[in-house]
Write a protein that holds these residues in place. Structure first.
Motif, short mmCIF file in Angstrom:
data_model
loop_
_atom_site.label_atom_id
_atom_site.label_comp_id
_atom_site.label_asym_id
_atom_site.label_seq_id
_atom_site.Cartn_x
_atom_site.Cartn_y
_atom_site.Cartn_z
N GLY A 10 48.54 35.73 44.62
CA GLY A 10 47.42 36.04 43.75
C GLY A 10 47.79 37.19 42.83
O GLY A 10 48.79 37.87 43.03
N ARG A 70 40.01 44.03 39.80
CA ARG A 70 40.58 43.97 41.14
C ARG A 70 42.06 44.30 41.06
O ARG A 70 42.79 43.72 40.25
CB ARG A 70 40.37 42.58 41.77
CG ARG A 70 38.91 42.19 41.92
CD ARG A 70 38.76 40.87 42.68
NE ARG A 70 39.12 41.03 44.08
CZ ARG A 70 38.28 41.46 45.02
NH1 ARG A 70 37.04 41.78 44.71
NH2 ARG A 70 38.68 41.57 46.27
N GLY A 73 43.95 42.84 45.09
CA GLY A 73 42.88 42.26 45.89
C GLY A 73 41.73 43.19 46.17
O GLY A 73 40.72 42.77 46.75
#
Length: 243
Positions: A10, A70, A73
């Motif tokens: 991510g 963010r 995360g």
């Protein structure tokens, strides 16, 4: 390096629908971007497009009105600067980026103040000096007496002493000779590849930026109007129409 190889589990940085400004003036109108670990992302646009407000919002120096930020995360939206720093963010502004009266060595040691606990300062200092050997020669020299390019190397060294995960750079080529820009940009590419640092680069020297970047966003009037790979941008015949 491809975009897919840069993004592991991510995005390292993910900005979504961000609205921000100063006082009653809204500068960013629902913008979004992402940066993966080991990825260099360039944010392009004329002065006044909202680029600096974007990275100041990521850092926490500007409080977003809505949207989200963010980092690794972790939701850091509307949190103070120290939250972003603790999450591994370092920022180098376009101006006033060293302590001029302190020596190069002392500037670098100050950068280590934000390093994770347990970090080996001497080991990190050796790594930084390997990247920028001239800092060894000028270690005792007041940083403010150095050339603009050398001061930029000091500022990068200070940021790296903190062992950042995400590096925010505002116009690093500003006022520098082309050969110095090429050296600094080459070091940035090496840092992304070797240390997996994510880099968000604000730059008007588009030619140099596209030489090292993986992806780019173009901003106009507080909005992101385009996201493309560097390769796609190089092939554009209407590139300057974006500005």
């Amino acid at each position: 390096m491809t975009q897919d190889s840069a993004v592991l589990d991510g995005p390292l940085l993910e900005v979504s629908d961000l609205v921000a400004g100063y006082g009653r003036k809204e500068v960013l109108h629902g913008v979004g971007l992402r940066v993966g670990a080991g990825e260099i992302v360039t944010l392009m646009g004329h002065n006044g497009a909202g680029k600096t407000t974007m990275i100041r919002s990521v850092l926490g120096a500007v409080r977003p009105r809505s949207g989200s930020v963010r980092i690794a995360g972790r939701d850091t939206t509307r949190r103070p600067v120290r939250t972003a720093v603790a999450a591994g963010v370092a920022m180098i502004p376009s101006e006033r980026f060293v302590f001029p009266d302190l020596s190069v060595h002392d500037n670098l040691l100050l950068g280590a103040a934000n390093a994770p606990s347990g970090s080996d300062t001497a080991e990190r200092l050796a790594t930084v000096i390997e990247l920028f050997p001239i800092l060894t020669e000028r270690a005792k020299q007041p940083a403010g007496s150095m050339s603009g390019g050398q001061q930029r190397m000091v500022s990068l060294g200070m940021a790296l002493m903190a062992r950042p995960k995400l590096l925010l750079l505002d116009e690093p080529s500003l006022g520098l000779a082309p050969s110095v820009v090429e050296t600094i940009f080459g070091r940035l590419r090496a840092l992304a590849d070797d240390e997996r640092i994510g880099i968000l680069l604000l730059e008007q020297n588009v030619k140099q930026a596209l030489r090292i970047t993986d992806r780019a966003y173009a901003m106009r009037s507080g909005r992101v109007i385009l996201e493309e790979s560097a390769e796609q941008l190089r092939l554009r015949t209407d590139f300057w129409d974006l500005f």
